[in-house]
Design a protein around this motif. Sequence first.
Motif, short mmCIF file in Angstrom:
data_model
loop_
_atom_site.label_atom_id
_atom_site.label_comp_id
_atom_site.label_asym_id
_atom_site.label_seq_id
_atom_site.Cartn_x
_atom_site.Cartn_y
_atom_site.Cartn_z
N THR A 73 102.25 33.61 63.38
CA THR A 73 103.11 34.76 63.09
C THR A 73 103.90 34.50 61.80
OG1 THR A 73 103.33 35.00 65.45
CG2 THR A 73 104.85 36.31 64.13
N ASP A 74 104.00 35.51 60.99
CA ASP A 74 104.75 35.48 59.73
C ASP A 74 104.12 34.64 58.63
OD1 ASP A 74 106.39 37.10 61.12
OD2 ASP A 74 108.16 35.82 61.06
N ARG A 75 102.96 34.02 58.88
CA ARG A 75 102.26 33.34 57.79
C ARG A 75 101.59 34.42 56.94
NH1 ARG A 75 100.02 28.22 57.48
NH2 ARG A 75 102.06 27.73 58.31
N GLU A 76 101.89 34.45 55.66
CA GLU A 76 101.35 35.52 54.82
C GLU A 76 99.85 35.33 54.61
OE1 GLU A 76 103.68 36.46 51.37
OE2 GLU A 76 102.04 37.69 50.59
N THR A 77 99.09 36.39 54.80
CA THR A 77 97.64 36.32 54.61
C THR A 77 97.19 37.46 53.71
OG1 THR A 77 97.53 37.38 56.77
CG2 THR A 77 96.77 35.12 56.68
N ASP A 78 96.09 37.23 53.01
CA ASP A 78 95.57 38.26 52.11
C ASP A 78 94.24 38.75 52.67
OD1 ASP A 78 95.29 39.92 49.97
OD2 ASP A 78 94.81 38.35 48.51
N LEU A 79 93.84 39.94 52.28
CA LEU A 79 92.51 40.43 52.64
C LEU A 79 91.48 39.51 51.98
CD1 LEU A 79 92.84 44.28 52.06
CD2 LEU A 79 92.85 43.10 54.26
N THR A 80 90.44 39.18 52.72
CA THR A 80 89.32 38.41 52.16
C THR A 80 88.05 38.99 52.78
OG1 THR A 80 89.20 36.78 53.93
CG2 THR A 80 90.69 36.25 52.11
N ALA A 81 86.90 38.41 52.40
CA ALA A 81 85.64 38.86 52.99
C ALA A 81 85.62 38.57 54.48
CB ALA A 81 84.48 38.17 52.30
N HIS A 103 100.51 46.43 58.95
CA HIS A 103 99.09 46.24 59.32
C HIS A 103 98.30 46.86 58.16
CE1 HIS A 103 95.55 46.91 62.16
NE2 HIS A 103 95.35 47.86 61.27
N TRP A 104 97.56 46.03 57.42
CA TRP A 104 97.00 46.49 56.15
C TRP A 104 95.48 46.30 56.09
CZ3 TRP A 104 98.18 49.54 52.41
CH2 TRP A 104 97.52 49.45 51.19
N ALA A 105 94.77 47.37 55.80
CA ALA A 105 93.30 47.30 55.70
C ALA A 105 92.85 48.44 54.79
CB ALA A 105 92.67 47.45 57.08
N CYS A 106 91.56 48.69 54.71
CA CYS A 106 91.04 49.81 53.93
C CYS A 106 91.70 51.10 54.39
CB CYS A 106 89.52 49.89 54.10
SG CYS A 106 88.81 51.37 53.37
N GLN A 107 92.05 51.95 53.45
CA GLN A 107 92.76 53.21 53.79
C GLN A 107 91.80 54.37 54.07
OE1 GLN A 107 96.45 53.11 53.84
NE2 GLN A 107 95.67 51.01 53.98
N HIS A 108 90.51 54.14 53.91
CA HIS A 108 89.49 55.17 54.18
C HIS A 108 89.83 56.50 53.47
CE1 HIS A 108 87.25 52.49 56.72
NE2 HIS A 108 88.42 52.04 57.09
N CYS A 109 89.88 56.38 52.14
CA CYS A 109 90.22 57.53 51.29
C CYS A 109 89.30 58.72 51.56
CB CYS A 109 90.07 57.15 49.81
SG CYS A 109 91.02 55.70 49.34
N ILE A 110 89.85 59.91 51.42
CA ILE A 110 89.04 61.12 51.65
C ILE A 110 87.97 61.24 50.55
CG2 ILE A 110 89.13 63.65 51.82
CD1 ILE A 110 92.02 63.25 52.94
N GLN A 111 88.35 60.90 49.32
CA GLN A 111 87.36 60.84 48.23
C GLN A 111 87.41 59.44 47.63
OE1 GLN A 111 86.60 64.09 45.66
NE2 GLN A 111 87.92 65.46 46.82
N PRO A 112 86.71 58.50 48.23
CA PRO A 112 86.89 57.09 47.85
C PRO A 112 86.35 56.72 46.47
CG PRO A 112 85.25 57.32 49.59
CD PRO A 112 85.73 58.70 49.28
N ALA A 113 87.23 56.11 45.67
CA ALA A 113 86.84 55.66 44.34
C ALA A 113 85.76 54.59 44.43
CB ALA A 113 88.06 55.10 43.62
#
Length: 295
Positions: A73-81, A103-113
């Motif tokens: 808990t509280d250990r900072e982590t980054d998105l990876t593969a 809670h952070w992940a892909c935002q599933h954009c409506i028109q994804p770049a």
Amino acid sequence: MNRGTAKIGRRRFLKFLACVPAFAALGSVGLAKAETQRYGKLVDTRRCIGCKRCMSACKRWNNLEVERDEMITDRETDLTANNWVVVNLLIDSKNRNRKTYEHWACQHCIQPACAGVCPVKAITKLSNGPVVINEKRCIGCRYCFQACPYKVPRFDFEKRVTRKCHLCYNRTPLLNYMKPACVAACPVGALRFDYKHEIIKEAKRRIQQRGGSSYIMGLTEAGGTDMLTILPTRPQDLNMVVAPQKIVNKNLDKIRISASGVMGASVLAGLMHLYAALTREGTKGDHDQSDKKET
Ligand code: SF4
Ligand code: SF4
Ligand code: SF4
């Protein structure tokens, strides 16, 4: 000149040329269905307790490696593969006593770049919401990472492909849409999965019920996303990435031009290399023949 070798060489070369447009074809973004037919995920950071069960559930469902110490808990982590979702503690720069688990992940954009820029059409916005990478098609060029306003897709150095959250599209039996693994694992209802119009209503209902300051991220960012996040304040106050309030696709032409330029240059270099090799083959054949004649 050895005509046989040269003919085969030219034929092979022409066949290769015929394949080039397929390699060079640029991706396009499918039209997203109406909000009543698309699913979305709601993240209520005001409920999240930072337990990271969502992270473990995602790893279990997707057979992702657990990295050392990341579940503390509280250990900072980054998105990876290998980390398609992370939970980090953010501090409000305007009120240092206010701390929020995000809670952070892909935002599933409506028109994804990401999908718009992919040169081999490996990324698709499914009509029911998820933005999915077809790892069999991905060539690991990482244009999606560059184009994504949130820098979500991450390169897997072992598999040589780019990976990210797919909104658990593969938990979708035909008539019984199951919740994504992370949503099902959350013990405090900080995550919710439903039709997009329902999660918009739910976000507004929660804000009204609880009162206090709040901000719904995803209604307008990047032109709108199918993941919405209730924050206690604006993303910039929490030092989060701030996406433009417009469809990022509008800037895609520039990226496309440079992407197609780089692709074009590498394809041309490949063609020249191949042509040089075939020509060398033909010339070598000529020399061999003349050598034979002379002896
Ligand atoms: S957040 Fe990035 S990776 Fe996810 S759909 Fe949008 S552009 Fe693509
Ligand atoms: S929706 Fe599925 S793939 Fe995405 S973070 Fe949640 S569990 Fe992982
Ligand atoms: S499982 Fe729920 S409460 Fe726990 S970290 Fe994830 S979103 Fe927060």
